[in-house]
Design a protein around this motif. Structure first.
Motif, PDB file in Angstrom:
ATOM      1  N   SER A   1      -0.118   0.745   1.327  1.00  0.00           N
ATOM      2  CA  SER A   1      -1.296   1.387   2.065  1.00  0.00           C
ATOM      3  C   SER A   1      -2.177   0.542   2.732  1.00  0.00           C
TER       4      SER A   1
ATOM      5  N   LYS B   1       5.525  17.161  -4.901  1.00  0.00           N
ATOM      6  CA  LYS B   1       4.517  16.271  -4.513  1.00  0.00           C
ATOM      7  C   LYS B   1       5.211  14.998  -3.919  1.00  0.00           C
TER       8      LYS B   1
ATOM      9  N   GLU C   1       7.584  12.680   3.268  1.00  0.00           N
ATOM     10  CA  GLU C   1       7.559  13.244   4.510  1.00  0.00           C
ATOM     11  C   GLU C   1       6.299  12.934   5.402  1.00  0.00           C
ATOM     12  N   THR C   2       5.230  12.660   4.549  1.00  0.00           N
ATOM     13  CA  THR C   2       4.031  12.228   5.210  1.00  0.00           C
ATOM     14  C   THR C   2       4.147  10.759   5.825  1.00  0.00           C
ATOM     15  N   VAL C   3       4.675   9.833   4.724  1.00  0.00           N
ATOM     16  CA  VAL C   3       4.893   8.388   5.055  1.00  0.00           C
ATOM     17  C   VAL C   3       5.852   8.210   6.207  1.00  0.00           C
ATOM     18  N   ASN C   4       6.860   9.102   6.392  1.00  0.00           N
ATOM     19  CA  ASN C   4       7.865   9.002   7.316  1.00  0.00           C
ATOM     20  C   ASN C   4       7.119   9.349   8.489  1.00  0.00           C
ATOM     21  N   ALA C   5       6.256  10.418   8.687  1.00  0.00           N
ATOM     22  CA  ALA C   5       5.701  10.841  10.056  1.00  0.00           C
ATOM     23  C   ALA C   5       4.671   9.606  10.396  1.00  0.00           C
ATOM     24  N   GLN C   6       4.063   8.946   9.473  1.00  0.00           N
ATOM     25  CA  GLN C   6       3.127   7.878   9.685  1.00  0.00           C
ATOM     26  C   GLN C   6       3.654   6.780  10.314  1.00  0.00           C
TER      27      GLN C   6
ATOM     28  N   VAL D   1       6.877  15.708  -0.432  1.00  0.00           N
ATOM     29  CA  VAL D   1       5.654  15.985   0.710  1.00  0.00           C
ATOM     30  C   VAL D   1       5.084  14.622   0.791  1.00  0.00           C
ATOM     31  N   PHE D   2       4.966  13.702   0.103  1.00  0.00           N
ATOM     32  CA  PHE D   2       4.478  12.340   0.242  1.00  0.00           C
ATOM     33  C   PHE D   2       5.409  11.587   1.137  1.00  0.00           C
TER      34      PHE D   2
END
Length: 96
Positions: A84, A17, A23-28, A20-21
């Motif tokens: 966040s 997890k 990579e999600t932050v990186n994309a954002q 995935v987190f």
């Protein structure tokens, strides 16, 4: 997420997890303005990536050391929790 080396930490759901987190932050953060690059976005991605790194690094140690690394990873989670709402208030993400 198995690989040919079969590191034990790769089987941990928390590790999976956290990957995935991160990579999600990186994309954002790629959507953030250039002026934000060396501010909060840098802090956010380093903290997010550090979660998985600490889980992996500590997994090869004794149980006591592993617990210490898990605590460090948990501390980075808190850091991300603070980032966040700041990012939302600065208009880079929405509540959704």
């Amino acid at each position: 997420m198995k690989n040919e080396f079969g590191f034990k930490f790769e089987e941990l759901q928390r590790y999976q997890k956290s990957i995935v987190f991160g990579e999600t932050v990186n994309a954002q953060i790629k959507t953030f303005s250039k002026e934000e690059t060396y501010r909060l976005s840098s802090q956010f991605i380093r903290a997010a990536d550090s979660i998985a790194n600490n889980i992996a690094e500590g997994s090869a140690s004794t149980n006591a050391q592993f617990n210490r690394y898990l605590q460090i990873a948990w501390d980075r989670v808190y850091e991300c929790v603070v980032c966040s709402p700041k990012i939302r208030l600065r208009g880079f993400i929405s509540i959704e």
